[in-house]
Design a protein around this motif. Structure first.
Motif, PDB file in Angstrom:
ATOM      1  N   MET A   1      44.886 -22.471  22.098  1.00 27.66           N
ATOM      2  CA  MET A   1      43.558 -22.934  22.057  1.00 27.66           C
ATOM      3  C   MET A   1      42.933 -22.665  20.516  1.00 27.66           C
ATOM      4  N   ASN A   2      42.204 -23.397  20.194  1.00 26.19           N
ATOM      5  CA  ASN A   2      41.381 -23.079  18.993  1.00 26.19           C
ATOM      6  C   ASN A   2      40.860 -21.870  18.700  1.00 26.19           C
ATOM      7  N   SER A   3      41.127 -20.969  17.839  1.00 23.09           N
ATOM      8  CA  SER A   3      40.513 -19.732  17.665  1.00 23.09           C
ATOM      9  C   SER A   3      38.996 -19.813  17.868  1.00 23.09           C
ATOM     10  N   ASN A   4      38.174 -20.646  17.281  1.00 23.71           N
ATOM     11  CA  ASN A   4      36.802 -20.771  17.416  1.00 23.71           C
ATOM     12  C   ASN A   4      36.308 -20.991  18.833  1.00 23.71           C
ATOM     13  N   ILE A   5      37.076 -21.540  19.643  1.00 22.46           N
ATOM     14  CA  ILE A   5      36.732 -21.708  21.001  1.00 22.46           C
ATOM     15  C   ILE A   5      36.683 -20.417  21.623  1.00 22.46           C
ATOM     16  N   VAL A   6      37.943 -19.817  21.301  1.00 24.73           N
ATOM     17  CA  VAL A   6      38.212 -18.322  21.981  1.00 24.73           C
ATOM     18  C   VAL A   6      37.222 -17.351  21.703  1.00 24.73           C
ATOM     19  N   LYS A   7      36.581 -17.464  20.446  1.00 21.80           N
ATOM     20  CA  LYS A   7      35.553 -16.611  19.700  1.00 21.80           C
ATOM     21  C   LYS A   7      34.501 -16.882  20.327  1.00 21.80           C
ATOM     22  N   GLY A   8      33.992 -18.051  20.419  1.00 18.34           N
ATOM     23  CA  GLY A   8      32.823 -18.718  21.041  1.00 18.34           C
ATOM     24  C   GLY A   8      32.530 -18.282  22.525  1.00 18.34           C
ATOM     25  N   LYS A   9      33.788 -18.560  23.044  1.00 17.01           N
ATOM     26  CA  LYS A   9      33.464 -17.958  24.717  1.00 17.01           C
ATOM     27  C   LYS A   9      33.220 -16.546  24.746  1.00 17.01           C
ATOM     28  N   ARG A  10      34.069 -15.717  23.930  1.00 14.27           N
ATOM     29  CA  ARG A  10      33.643 -14.362  24.039  1.00 14.27           C
ATOM     30  C   ARG A  10      32.386 -14.172  23.604  1.00 14.27           C
ATOM     31  N   ASN A  16      25.709 -13.353  23.231  1.00 14.29           N
ATOM     32  CA  ASN A  16      25.398 -13.874  21.820  1.00 14.29           C
ATOM     33  C   ASN A  16      25.267 -15.160  21.809  1.00 14.29           C
ATOM     34  N   PHE A  17      24.486 -16.050  22.360  1.00  7.45           N
ATOM     35  CA  PHE A  17      24.451 -17.395  22.355  1.00  7.45           C
ATOM     36  C   PHE A  17      24.361 -18.102  21.020  1.00  7.45           C
ATOM     37  N   LYS A  18      23.373 -17.688  20.089  1.00  7.36           N
ATOM     38  CA  LYS A  18      23.315 -18.171  18.837  1.00  7.36           C
ATOM     39  C   LYS A  18      24.740 -18.038  18.201  1.00  7.36           C
ATOM     40  N   LYS A  19      25.342 -17.044  18.001  1.00  9.38           N
ATOM     41  CA  LYS A  19      26.581 -16.923  17.400  1.00  9.38           C
ATOM     42  C   LYS A  19      27.645 -17.777  18.027  1.00  9.38           C
ATOM     43  N   ALA A  20      27.638 -17.954  19.610  1.00 10.68           N
ATOM     44  CA  ALA A  20      28.534 -18.633  20.334  1.00 10.68           C
ATOM     45  C   ALA A  20      28.628 -20.158  19.725  1.00 10.68           C
ATOM     46  N   VAL A  21      27.216 -20.544  19.503  1.00  7.57           N
ATOM     47  CA  VAL A  21      27.113 -21.869  18.897  1.00  7.57           C
ATOM     48  C   VAL A  21      27.625 -22.157  17.629  1.00  7.57           C
ATOM     49  N   GLU A  22      27.466 -21.165  16.568  1.00  5.81           N
ATOM     50  CA  GLU A  22      28.318 -21.216  15.628  1.00  5.81           C
ATOM     51  C   GLU A  22      29.542 -21.601  15.465  1.00  5.81           C
ATOM     52  N   TYR A  23      30.355 -20.885  16.455  1.00  5.55           N
ATOM     53  CA  TYR A  23      31.854 -20.929  16.536  1.00  5.55           C
ATOM     54  C   TYR A  23      32.042 -22.406  17.219  1.00  5.55           C
ATOM     55  N   PHE A  24      31.338 -22.834  18.174  1.00  6.28           N
ATOM     56  CA  PHE A  24      31.655 -24.246  18.615  1.00  6.28           C
ATOM     57  C   PHE A  24      31.521 -25.273  17.922  1.00  6.28           C
ATOM     58  N   ASP A  25      30.561 -25.094  16.973  1.00 12.06           N
ATOM     59  CA  ASP A  25      30.147 -26.076  15.824  1.00 12.06           C
ATOM     60  C   ASP A  25      31.268 -26.179  14.862  1.00 12.06           C
ATOM     61  N   ARG A  26      32.404 -25.484  14.903  1.00 10.45           N
ATOM     62  CA  ARG A  26      33.255 -25.311  13.904  1.00 10.45           C
ATOM     63  C   ARG A  26      34.541 -26.190  14.537  1.00 10.45           C
ATOM     64  N   VAL A  27      34.425 -26.593  15.928  1.00  5.75           N
ATOM     65  CA  VAL A  27      35.394 -27.217  16.538  1.00  5.75           C
ATOM     66  C   VAL A  27      35.362 -28.626  16.253  1.00  5.75           C
ATOM     67  N   SER A  29      36.064 -32.617  16.557  1.00  2.00           N
ATOM     68  CA  SER A  29      35.908 -33.590  17.813  1.00  2.00           C
ATOM     69  C   SER A  29      37.279 -34.198  18.135  1.00  2.00           C
ATOM     70  N   ASP A  30      37.997 -33.972  17.306  1.00  5.37           N
ATOM     71  CA  ASP A  30      39.525 -34.698  17.773  1.00  5.37           C
ATOM     72  C   ASP A  30      40.328 -33.223  18.280  1.00  5.37           C
ATOM     73  N   ASP A  31      39.757 -32.471  18.386  1.00  6.77           N
ATOM     74  CA  ASP A  31      40.340 -31.208  19.205  1.00  6.77           C
ATOM     75  C   ASP A  31      40.526 -31.472  20.546  1.00  6.77           C
ATOM     76  N   GLY A  32      41.826 -31.208  21.234  1.00 11.78           N
ATOM     77  CA  GLY A  32      41.727 -31.543  22.452  1.00 11.78           C
ATOM     78  C   GLY A  32      40.915 -30.784  23.618  1.00 11.78           C
ATOM     79  N   ASP A  33      40.590 -29.674  23.161  1.00 11.59           N
ATOM     80  CA  ASP A  33      39.508 -28.759  23.926  1.00 11.59           C
ATOM     81  C   ASP A  33      38.103 -29.144  23.549  1.00 11.59           C
ATOM     82  N   TYR A  34      37.897 -30.046  23.060  1.00  8.40           N
ATOM     83  CA  TYR A  34      36.550 -30.359  22.330  1.00  8.40           C
ATOM     84  C   TYR A  34      35.566 -30.086  23.312  1.00  8.40           C
ATOM     85  N   LEU A  35      35.732 -31.176  24.502  1.00  9.68           N
ATOM     86  CA  LEU A  35      34.716 -31.577  25.373  1.00  9.68           C
ATOM     87  C   LEU A  35      34.549 -30.067  26.127  1.00  9.68           C
TER      88      LEU A  35
END
Length: 263
Positions: A1-10, A16-27, A29-35
């Motif tokens: 899984m994309n490391s940004n998704i892992v960090k975002g979930k953490r 830490n919702f603002k930080k989470a959004v920052e990580y998810f913004d880096r994913v 749209s062609d990533d398999g786990d994007y949705l």
């Protein structure tokens, strides 16, 4: 899984919702786990109360996945938070159309949405549909009890109360709702019986609940108990006299050697 998704979930789990959004913004749209990441981002934006930005993001996702019921679920939520009632109803109709009719969870979600939008009758319809799918769906009966209270439907309040007593299995906290449903439905005898089911409740709190029944009965019926001599009756005794009055019309007599009248 994309490391940004892992960090975002953490970060999301740590609130830490603002930080989470920052990580998810880096994913991408062609990533398999994007949705999946997008749904986390939506909830993080909701927690941040950034509803307008969240709605814009949801609409962009719906353009790509117009039949995804989770996205429409979130769209309804967003419109409700933004107090956009007409748009919320429109989105809810689409959500209704998309869900599996055998999905009790989404069916109950529709009931809750209608309740939040002030349409209690539609809320009741979908609540009953959820219960038809699962006759022991506890959350649906709690929702139905709330609807019954909003509608001031005393029969429905009592009906829900009986089912919630089954779910309570003697639990004092869970028995409080059926107690209140019956009390507000003027079903005082049943309220009194429910107090007796609260075996774990201490005597002081039992007395308070019984006194609330007693006071509601006096206020509701516009009566009082008068005696020909000072008395110190226990609340159970006073309730017994009121129940006789309510059930059989007994409005006077002698109790404990003291004459009384209910008027």
């Amino acid at each position: 899984m994309n490391s940004n998704i892992v960090k975002g979930k953490r970060e999301y789990d740590d609130k830490n919702f603002k930080k989470a959004v920052e990580y998810f913004d880096r994913v991408s749209s062609d990533d398999g786990d994007y949705l999946g990441a997008a749904l986390y981002k939506i909830n993080a934006l909701m927690e941040l109360k950034e509803y307008s930005g969240c709605l814009k993001f949801i609409n962009s996702l719906i353009e790509e996945s117009p039949y995804d019921e989770l996205l429409w679920y979130e769209k309804v939520r967003c419109h409700i938070f933004l107090k956009q009632k007409i748009q919320a109803f429109d989105a809810l109709k689409e959500f209704e159309r998309l869900i599996d009719g055998d999905d009790k969870y989404f069916t109950l979600s529709i009931a809750r949405f209608y309740g939040l939008l002030g349409d209690s009758y539609s809320a009741l319809t979908f609540c009953n549909k959820a219960i038809a799918l699962d006759g022991n769906y506890e959350e649906a009966f709690y929702e139905k009890a709330q609807i019954a209270t909003r509608l001031q439907d005393h029969d429905l309040m009592v009906e829900c109360g009986e089912k919630l007593i089954e779910f309570a299995d003697g639990n004092v906290v869970k028995l409080m709702l059926p107690f209140l449903l019956n009390l507000y439905a003027d079903n005082y005898q049943r309220s009194y019986e429910i107090v007796a089911m609260m075996g774990e409740l201490d005597e002081e709190h039992c007395e308070l609940l019984k006194y609330s029944i007693y006071q509601n009965m006096l206020d509701d019926w516009g009566v009082e108990i008068r005696t020909d001599a000072p008395v110190e009756w226990h609340v159970d005794e006073a309730l017994r006299l009121l129940f006789q009055f309510g059930n059989y019309g007994v409005d006077k007599g002698v109790y404990g050697g003291v004459s009384y009248m209910i008027l």
